[in-house]
Design a protein around this motif. Structure first.
Motif, PDB file in Angstrom:
ATOM      1  N   GLN A 161       1.016  -1.351   0.044  1.00 45.01           N
ATOM      2  CA  GLN A 161      -0.181  -0.066  -0.087  1.00 45.01           C
ATOM      3  C   GLN A 161       0.700   1.578   0.558  1.00 45.01           C
ATOM      4  OE1 GLN A 161      -3.492   0.525  -0.238  1.00 45.01           O
ATOM      5  NE2 GLN A 161      -2.800  -2.334  -0.463  1.00 45.01           N
ATOM      6  N   SER A 162       2.032   1.093  -0.419  1.00 44.17           N
ATOM      7  CA  SER A 162       2.847   2.309  -0.126  1.00 44.17           C
ATOM      8  C   SER A 162       2.959   3.100  -1.650  1.00 44.17           C
ATOM      9  CB  SER A 162       4.549   1.898   0.133  1.00 44.17           C
ATOM     10  OG  SER A 162       5.466   2.720   0.199  1.00 44.17           O
ATOM     11  N   ASP A 163       3.134   4.793  -1.479  1.00 43.49           N
ATOM     12  CA  ASP A 163       3.287   5.203  -3.158  1.00 43.49           C
ATOM     13  C   ASP A 163       4.193   6.522  -2.604  1.00 43.49           C
ATOM     14  OD1 ASP A 163       1.680   7.059  -0.863  1.00 43.49           O
ATOM     15  OD2 ASP A 163      -0.117   7.700  -1.925  1.00 43.49           O
ATOM     16  N   ASN A 164       4.920   5.832  -1.497  1.00 42.60           N
ATOM     17  CA  ASN A 164       6.285   6.796  -1.669  1.00 42.60           C
ATOM     18  C   ASN A 164       7.028   6.798  -2.642  1.00 42.60           C
ATOM     19  OD1 ASN A 164       5.831   7.502   0.612  1.00 42.60           O
ATOM     20  ND2 ASN A 164       6.903   5.442   1.401  1.00 42.60           N
ATOM     21  N   PRO A 165       8.312   7.841  -3.228  1.00 44.21           N
ATOM     22  CA  PRO A 165       8.516   7.973  -4.377  1.00 44.21           C
ATOM     23  C   PRO A 165       9.978   6.759  -4.511  1.00 44.21           C
ATOM     24  CG  PRO A 165       8.381  10.259  -3.732  1.00 44.21           C
ATOM     25  CD  PRO A 165       7.307   9.143  -2.272  1.00 44.21           C
ATOM     26  N   ARG A 166       9.805   6.458  -5.791  1.00 46.18           N
ATOM     27  CA  ARG A 166      10.532   4.781  -5.871  1.00 46.18           C
ATOM     28  C   ARG A 166      12.053   6.143  -6.515  1.00 46.18           C
ATOM     29  NH1 ARG A 166       6.375   3.336  -3.639  1.00 46.18           N
ATOM     30  NH2 ARG A 166       5.840   1.568  -3.774  1.00 46.18           N
ATOM     31  N   PRO A 167      13.179   4.715  -6.554  1.00 48.79           N
ATOM     32  CA  PRO A 167      14.055   5.424  -7.699  1.00 48.79           C
ATOM     33  C   PRO A 167      14.249   5.939  -8.808  1.00 48.79           C
ATOM     34  CG  PRO A 167      15.175   3.339  -6.237  1.00 48.79           C
ATOM     35  CD  PRO A 167      13.779   3.303  -6.332  1.00 48.79           C
ATOM     36  N   GLY A 168      14.429   6.665  -9.348  1.00 47.53           N
ATOM     37  CA  GLY A 168      15.185   6.490 -10.920  1.00 47.53           C
ATOM     38  C   GLY A 168      13.731   7.433 -11.255  1.00 47.53           C
ATOM     39  N   PHE A 169      13.124   7.980 -10.058  1.00 41.24           N
ATOM     40  CA  PHE A 169      12.513   9.166 -10.693  1.00 41.24           C
ATOM     41  C   PHE A 169      12.695  10.646 -10.098  1.00 41.24           C
ATOM     42  CE2 PHE A 169      10.594   5.785 -11.541  1.00 41.24           C
ATOM     43  CZ  PHE A 169       9.502   4.988 -13.466  1.00 41.24           C
ATOM     44  N   ASP A 170      12.917  11.418 -10.948  1.00 43.85           N
ATOM     45  CA  ASP A 170      12.836  13.473 -10.296  1.00 43.85           C
ATOM     46  C   ASP A 170      11.285  13.939 -10.180  1.00 43.85           C
ATOM     47  OD1 ASP A 170      15.187  13.025 -11.237  1.00 43.85           O
ATOM     48  OD2 ASP A 170      15.243  14.083 -13.187  1.00 43.85           O
ATOM     49  N   HIS A 171      10.040  13.437 -10.860  1.00 46.22           N
ATOM     50  CA  HIS A 171       9.033  14.272 -10.171  1.00 46.22           C
ATOM     51  C   HIS A 171       8.227  12.631 -10.011  1.00 46.22           C
ATOM     52  CE1 HIS A 171       5.557  16.458  -9.740  1.00 46.22           C
ATOM     53  NE2 HIS A 171       5.257  16.053 -11.275  1.00 46.22           N
ATOM     54  N   TRP A 172       7.333  12.735  -8.835  1.00 44.51           N
ATOM     55  CA  TRP A 172       6.317  11.751  -8.783  1.00 44.51           C
ATOM     56  C   TRP A 172       5.092  11.918  -8.332  1.00 44.51           C
ATOM     57  CZ3 TRP A 172       6.969   6.419  -8.122  1.00 44.51           C
ATOM     58  CH2 TRP A 172       6.637   5.285  -7.698  1.00 44.51           C
ATOM     59  N   VAL A 173       4.388  11.213  -9.376  1.00 45.58           N
ATOM     60  CA  VAL A 173       2.690  11.226  -8.171  1.00 45.58           C
ATOM     61  C   VAL A 173       2.150  10.305  -8.998  1.00 45.58           C
ATOM     62  CG1 VAL A 173       0.545  12.453  -9.325  1.00 45.58           C
ATOM     63  CG2 VAL A 173       2.757  13.560  -9.874  1.00 45.58           C
ATOM     64  N   SER A 174       1.513   9.900  -7.701  1.00 44.79           N
ATOM     65  CA  SER A 174       0.945   8.272  -7.535  1.00 44.79           C
ATOM     66  C   SER A 174       0.202   8.312  -6.459  1.00 44.79           C
ATOM     67  CB  SER A 174       2.847   7.253  -7.197  1.00 44.79           C
ATOM     68  OG  SER A 174       1.777   5.644  -7.287  1.00 44.79           O
ATOM     69  N   PHE A 175      -0.209   6.722  -6.791  1.00 43.73           N
ATOM     70  CA  PHE A 175      -1.712   6.739  -5.061  1.00 43.73           C
ATOM     71  C   PHE A 175      -1.196   5.199  -4.848  1.00 43.73           C
ATOM     72  CE2 PHE A 175      -3.068   6.506  -9.532  1.00 43.73           C
ATOM     73  CZ  PHE A 175      -3.168   5.047  -9.492  1.00 43.73           C
ATOM     74  N   ARG A 176      -2.094   4.734  -3.309  1.00 41.03           N
ATOM     75  CA  ARG A 176      -1.646   4.191  -3.352  1.00 41.03           C
ATOM     76  C   ARG A 176      -2.497   2.305  -3.250  1.00 41.03           C
ATOM     77  NH1 ARG A 176      -2.228   6.716   1.382  1.00 41.03           N
ATOM     78  NH2 ARG A 176      -0.511   7.037   2.565  1.00 41.03           N
ATOM     79  N   GLY A 177      -1.745   1.193  -3.854  1.00 37.58           N
ATOM     80  CA  GLY A 177      -2.157   0.299  -4.719  1.00 37.58           C
ATOM     81  C   GLY A 177      -3.200   0.228  -5.989  1.00 37.58           C
ATOM     82  N   GLN A 178      -4.249  -0.209  -5.928  1.00 38.10           N
ATOM     83  CA  GLN A 178      -5.088   0.425  -7.607  1.00 38.10           C
ATOM     84  C   GLN A 178      -5.433   1.689  -7.280  1.00 38.10           C
ATOM     85  OE1 GLN A 178      -6.011  -1.614  -9.908  1.00 38.10           O
ATOM     86  NE2 GLN A 178      -5.002  -3.859  -8.596  1.00 38.10           N
ATOM     87  N   GLY A 179      -5.767   2.509  -6.299  1.00 39.82           N
ATOM     88  CA  GLY A 179      -6.066   4.018  -6.518  1.00 39.82           C
ATOM     89  C   GLY A 179      -7.875   3.674  -6.889  1.00 39.82           C
ATOM     90  N   HIS A 180      -8.207   4.994  -6.987  1.00 40.20           N
ATOM     91  CA  HIS A 180      -9.786   5.308  -7.244  1.00 40.20           C
ATOM     92  C   HIS A 180      -9.717   5.948  -8.377  1.00 40.20           C
ATOM     93  CE1 HIS A 180     -10.665   3.510  -3.180  1.00 40.20           C
ATOM     94  NE2 HIS A 180      -9.391   3.732  -3.002  1.00 40.20           N
TER      95      HIS A 180
END
Length: 526
Positions: free
Chosen positions: A142-161
């Motif tokens: 359920q983590s939506d924390n920024p991941r390696p390789g990206f300067d800019h990050w927009v995401s959501f947990r799991g499947q999102g809505h």
């Protein structure tokens, strides 16, 4: 041999990195530069559960996808594109790593990405690219924390809505909680267009990874599209016709028709195949709008013709084939995905590539466009030159794997080899028939040729090749997960839920076939 052992040791050491540790640019394996290749801007658009033929230019009876169609008309249609595993997280991990599923170990939607896993955008960062990830990640619980390789990050947990479930529901934007404002496909596109605008005056090349939640279930179209296809004729949808024991269709497939992933008890509801399919098609419309907006933004920036745009789905989707819905299985509608790319500076429009392309090839292709060689440990290869050099050496067969999930117990572990003409499928830990199909004569995969004497040599050769590829790729040991969540193992009584399907015809004999049993031998002596 020594080089292979060193690379294997490197992968093992990377997978064993402690929690919280990531690789710096200096710790990445070395990637050589390609001589004479100008680093290009790249936009990669990924959708979820979009099947290979759900687009207007593929001859769909009513689906309108003018912007997706334009990618093929103005660029290249990679018509035989496949995924290593037809499931969200494993496929996305293969895209980002260039590795087969059993190597990156993200074997289902619950498995965390091993610490130290290298994502190909990390190489782009080291080469001076600006990078952005916007959308569904779906690897790492359920983590939506920024991941390696990206300067800019927009995401959501799991499947999102598709729509915010509560007024306080948030996205993760560069590590900060930001409320989701509206329909997620449109909102992710807003973020993508805004980020592209920010690159206008930058001297860096860029890589944008736009990863949509659509068209995944629950199928909730944008309000502007809801009901668009309510009155369309759906008589063209298959309903599992011709999938019989007499044609040696596997028993588990015919049993699965009455299941969570079958058309008789879809998602354990009675909403019906037609309604689900109508909403699915309406969901595609917002994705097409998104592609159009991204292409328009590239035109506004004056970089449309020089930018490589690649579109694909993370896996296919069954809509009645073999009596099934959803994915996971080795049949064409499940493992085959849409893939188009355009870059007017590189390709004439309207080209079609017949070669078998895999999701493991995305990373090497993007690195190629950036003027970089893919590291040797990566399983995929670049298809950037394939449209203009059709005679170049390429794979003959593509390896597919799926590992059984207790949550969905009706789909067994399976391995498949997909070639230009034939497909061989084998199962692990189940009393049932393997399969062999001639995809030219039988594109619907209804006539299992495995037990036909005329195809015995084909079956033997493909079985040999499959296990050779698995062995070479380190896939002879089955990875396993601790089960999580409930098991969706129910059947509906009203449509034969109490009765199992009959065995394949080739399994049933009329008289004993073992004439050398010990008891029979003793009787003969008497």
């Amino acid at each position: 041999m020594l080089r292979v052992l060193i690379l294997f040791a490197l992968l093992i050491s990377l997978a064993a990195f402690p929690v919280g540790n990531t690789l710096s640019a200096d710790e990445l394996p070395v990637t050589a530069k390609r001589d004479g290749v100008k680093p290009r801007n790249v936009v990669f658009i990924l959708t979820d559960d979009h099947r290979y033929d759900a687009m207007g230019f593929m001859g769909h009876p009513f689906l309108e996808t003018p912007h997706l169609d334009s990618l093929a008309a103005n660029g290249v249609h990679l018509k035989n594109a496949f995924v290593t595993t037809s499931l969200c997280s494993p496929s996305r991990a293969s895209i980002l790593t260039g590795l087969y599923t059993h190597k990156h170990r993200v074997i289902d939607n619950n498995r965390l990405v091993p610490e130290g896993t290298i994502f190909f955008p990390q190489y782009l960062q080291r080469a001076g690219y600006a990078t952005a990830f916007i959308g569904k990640w779906h690897m790492g619980a359920q983590s939506d924390n920024p991941r390696p390789g990206f300067d800019h990050w927009v995401s959501f947990r799991g499947q999102g809505h598709y729509l915010p479930p509560t007024p306080d529901y948030t996205l993760n934007v560069d590590g900060k909680r930001v409320k989701q404002q509206g329909y997620i496909t449109d909102e992710l596109t807003d973020y993508a267009v805004n980020w592209l605008e920010d690159q206008q005056d930058s001297d860096k090349p860029f890589f944008l990874y736009l990863s949509h939640k659509a068209v995944h279930g629950r199928f909730i179209p944008a309000e502007r599209h809801l009901g668009r296809y309510e009155n369309e004729d759906l008589s063209f949808l298959p309903r599992g016709e011709g999938v019989t024991a007499e044609k040696n269709a596997p028993r588990w497939v015919r049993d699965q028709k009455n299941s969570w992933h079958g058309i008789d008890f879809s998602y354990h509801d009675d909403i019906g195949l037609d309604t689900l399919y109508r909403r699915y098609c309406e969901l595609v419309l917002s994705v097409d709008d998104s592609v159009g907006r991204v292409l328009d933004q590239l035109k506004k920036m004056g970089i449309h013709d020089e930018t490589l745009v690649v579109y694909m789905g993370d896996n296919g989707f069954m809509w009645g084939e073999h009596g099934l819905i959803d994915k996971r299985v080795s049949y064409e509608a499940s493992m085959r995905v849409p893939m188009m790319m355009q870059c007017p500076e590189l390709y004439e429009g309207g080209q079609v590539v017949d070669k078998v392309i895999g999701n493991i090839d995305i990373g090497p292709t993007v690195l190629h466009a950036a003027g970089l060689q893919a590291p040797d440990y990566i399983d995929g290869q670049s298809f950037l030159d394939l449209p203009n050099t059709p005679e170049m050496a390429w794979r003959k067969n593509f390896l597919y794997v799926y590992y059984w999930e207790k949550n969905f117990p009706h789909t067994p572990t399976q391995f498949a080899l997909r070639g230009d003409r034939y497909k061989y499928i084998t199962y692990y830990g189940i009393w049932d028939t393997d399969e062999l199909y001639d995809l030219i004569k039988d594109p619907g995969e209804k006539h299992n040729l495995l037990h036909d004497p005329e195809y015995k040599s084909v079956a033997i050769e493909m079985e040999r090749e499959l296990y050779q590829q698995l062995g070479a790729a380190g896939g002879m040991d089955l990875p396993m997960n601790r089960p999580r969540g409930r098991s969706l193992n129910k059947r509906l009584e009203a449509v034969g839920g109490k009765t199992a399907a009959p065995f394949p015809a080739a399994f049933v004999v009329e008289e004993p076939i073992n004439r050398r049993a010990p008891v029979r031998s003793e009787r003969a002596k008497q």
